[in-house]
Design a protein around this motif. Structure first.
Motif, mmCIF file in Angstrom:
data_model
loop_
_atom_site.group_PDB
_atom_site.id
_atom_site.type_symbol
_atom_site.label_atom_id
_atom_site.label_comp_id
_atom_site.label_asym_id
_atom_site.label_seq_id
_atom_site.Cartn_x
_atom_site.Cartn_y
_atom_site.Cartn_z
ATOM 1 N N ARG A 364 0.828 -1.209 0.000
ATOM 2 C CA ARG A 364 0.000 0.000 0.000
ATOM 3 C C ARG A 364 0.862 1.258 0.000
ATOM 4 N N ALA A 365 1.945 1.242 0.776
ATOM 5 C CA ALA A 365 2.837 2.393 0.798
ATOM 6 C C ALA A 365 3.581 2.564 -0.524
ATOM 7 N N LYS A 366 3.824 1.459 -1.221
ATOM 8 C CA LYS A 366 4.565 1.518 -2.480
ATOM 9 C C LYS A 366 3.799 2.261 -3.556
ATOM 10 N N TYR A 367 2.487 2.045 -3.620
ATOM 11 C CA TYR A 367 1.673 2.634 -4.687
ATOM 12 C C TYR A 367 0.854 3.826 -4.222
ATOM 13 N N GLU A 368 1.100 4.314 -3.021
ATOM 14 C CA GLU A 368 0.348 5.466 -2.534
ATOM 15 C C GLU A 368 0.694 6.720 -3.337
ATOM 16 N N SER A 372 -1.877 9.078 -5.451
ATOM 17 C CA SER A 372 -1.990 10.522 -5.218
ATOM 18 C C SER A 372 -1.904 11.297 -6.523
ATOM 19 N N VAL A 373 -1.032 10.830 -7.422
ATOM 20 C CA VAL A 373 -0.924 11.492 -8.728
ATOM 21 C C VAL A 373 -2.236 11.378 -9.495
ATOM 22 N N CYS A 374 -2.839 10.204 -9.448
ATOM 23 C CA CYS A 374 -4.120 10.011 -10.146
ATOM 24 C C CYS A 374 -5.206 10.890 -9.542
ATOM 25 N N ARG A 375 -5.216 11.031 -8.226
ATOM 26 C CA ARG A 375 -6.232 11.874 -7.594
ATOM 27 C C ARG A 375 -6.015 13.338 -7.931
ATOM 28 N N SER A 376 -4.750 13.752 -8.050
ATOM 29 C CA SER A 376 -4.475 15.144 -8.387
ATOM 30 C C SER A 376 -4.935 15.511 -9.787
#
Length: 467
Positions: A364-368, A372-376
């Motif tokens: 989960r930490a690896k792809y967080e 975040s980029v996708c949400r931005s």
């Protein structure tokens, strides 16, 4: 002779118990004699041999120690039919609360249940036999009357405690049991007591009881249909790997069959965990990648089946909202230039079953950052890791992460960065880091498109063709 019980001049049951033991041995020998596969012989024992000695064990005064001797003889045959080592515990074959549950019943457990049923029959009978004071004798090691009393006390206690909320279920979601409704569950509670005794024995086993630490792994119950379809070596490996009795270098060294416990690849201690999950040289050579890709393929097949099923359902009818004169209606996001859509990603990993929670947090930490980029950029993004253990035990989160978008598109993000798209047409597309694209068509053919433009077709029979 009365109801199958034979009386002799001694008025004792010793000779009858010896005859029952000999008959059980003859039945097991008759099952073992044909040249059938071992799983067929195990099925014949479960449905043909096991019910036969239950009636003599009911009508005679049999101590539980004698029944345990009968079960020891049965276990020897089951181990040989399934190809399991003699060091394997009986709990692996007869456990009902273990992580791997096999479809075999314990002769000792069935004996305790039928004798508990006999106690209830005498006590609750409307005949005069209820006042005769008949005692069910089962030896000093286990007493049927005490087992029934303990089972009823546990049922009364469960009624007082009520229904315990588990997971996201709210208070009062399940009806509260009443004591007059659970009186028929005494036999089930006797089975639960037997299972607790077996579990307490397994706690003291450091190696074969390691599965008790798999808190994030789901239980796996093997049915007879699955046993029919599985190959003998698959059954053998599955059972031995769960209880760590495979011939790994460390086990061979402990058994005196090897001079060193070192791994032949990296010279570290070759435990089962090291061989299946932690060998750095095997990881560098891609030995674990095939197992990981098979997990992704199975998940893709399941989602493809769900998409096909959803197409057959009747689509929901949406009502049209008319806009009155002088008012402005809301436009859809595609017309208004809003959110481009949804992004649902599953990060798959095949860890050691003891470390599923650790693998979940690491993935989960690896792809967080990617999420975040996708949400931005305006995407509604979910990144949820799923775990399937290296011994094919699914994690508890796997059943919660079945995502299907409105367009029928599912996305998986693997350990190597490969993205798996499941389109509406049922085709599966793999996009690896090197840029190679893999198409899985509906006919089962696999198409590889490399960077150089070469196309490789792999048919179902494993034949590769290049163009």
């Amino acid at each position: 002779e009365s109801l199958g019980k034979v009386f002799d001049c001694t008025l004792k049951d010793f000779a009858a118990l010896q005859a029952t033991g000999k008959e059980l041995g003859c039945w097991l020998t008759a099952v073992d004699k044909p040249g059938l596969p071992g799983k067929f012989k195990a099925w014949m024992y479960q449905h043909g041999t096991l019910p036969r000695p239950l009636w003599p064990l009911l009508v005679y005064d049999v101590p539980v120690t004698t029944v345990e001797g009968f079960e020891k003889k049965v276990t020897q045959y089951l181990r040989r039919w399934l190809g399991l080592p003699r060091s394997l515990s009986n709990i692996a074959l007869y456990g009902r609360k273990t992580k791997l549950q096999l479809p075999f019943n314990s002769l000792t457990e069935e004996f305790k249940v039928i004798r508990a049923r006999e106690v209830l029959l005498y006590r609750d009978s409307i005949d005069k036999v209820a006042a005769a004071g008949i005692e069910v004798r089962t030896g000093r090691k286990w007493r049927a009357q005490e087992a029934v009393d303990q089972a009823e006390a546990r049922l009364r206690h469960s009624v007082l405690v009520g229904t315990v909320a588990v997971g996201r279920a709210g208070i009062g979601n399940k009806p509260r049991p009443l004591y007059n409704q659970v009186q028929g569950k005494v036999q089930d509670e006797v089975r639960a007591g037997v299972e607790e005794a077996l579990t307490s024995q397994m706690v003291g086993m450091r190696q074969q009881g390691a599965w008790m630490r798999w808190e994030q792994a789901l239980d796996r119950k093997i049915t007879w249909s699955e046993l029919w379809k599985a190959q003998p070596h698959q059954i053998k490996f599955m059972v031995q790997s769960v209880y760590d009795v495979l011939p790994s270098p460390s086990n061979l060294f402990c058994w005196g069959l090897a001079e060193t416990p070192a791994c032949p690849l990296c010279q570290r201690r070759g435990s089962l965990e090291h061989i299946l999950s932690c060998c750095p040289k095997a990881l560098a050579e891609g030995c674990y990648r095939w197992r990981h890709d098979q997990v992704l393929r199975v998940i893709a097949d399941v989602i493809g089946t769900g998409i096909s099923f959803s197409r057959q359902q009747q689509p929901a009818k949406h009502s049209i909202t008319f806009v009155k004169a002088g008012e402005k209606g809301e436009r859809c996001p595609s017309q208004a230039g809003g959110s481009p859509g949804n992004s649902k990603r599953l990060a798959a990993e095949v860890p050691w079953e003891d470390r599923m929670e650790e693998a979940y947090e690491r993935k989960r930490a690896k792809y967080e950052e990617l999420a975040s980029v996708c949400r931005s950029k305006g995407w509604r993004t979910w990144c949820d890791p799923i775990e399937v253990g290296c011994r094919v035990f699914a994690g508890v989160k796997l059943t919660s992460y079945i995502f299907l978008s409105e367009e029928g598109l599912a996305v998986f993000l693997s350990e190597e960065g490969a993205v798996v798209f499941l389109s509406e047409e049922g085709a599966v597309v793999f996009l690896s880091e090197e840029g190679a694209v893999v198409f899985l068509s509906e006919e089962g053919a696999v198409v590889f498109l490399s960077e150089e433009g070469a196309v490789v077709f792999l048919s179902e029979d494993g034949v590769g063709r290049c163009s």
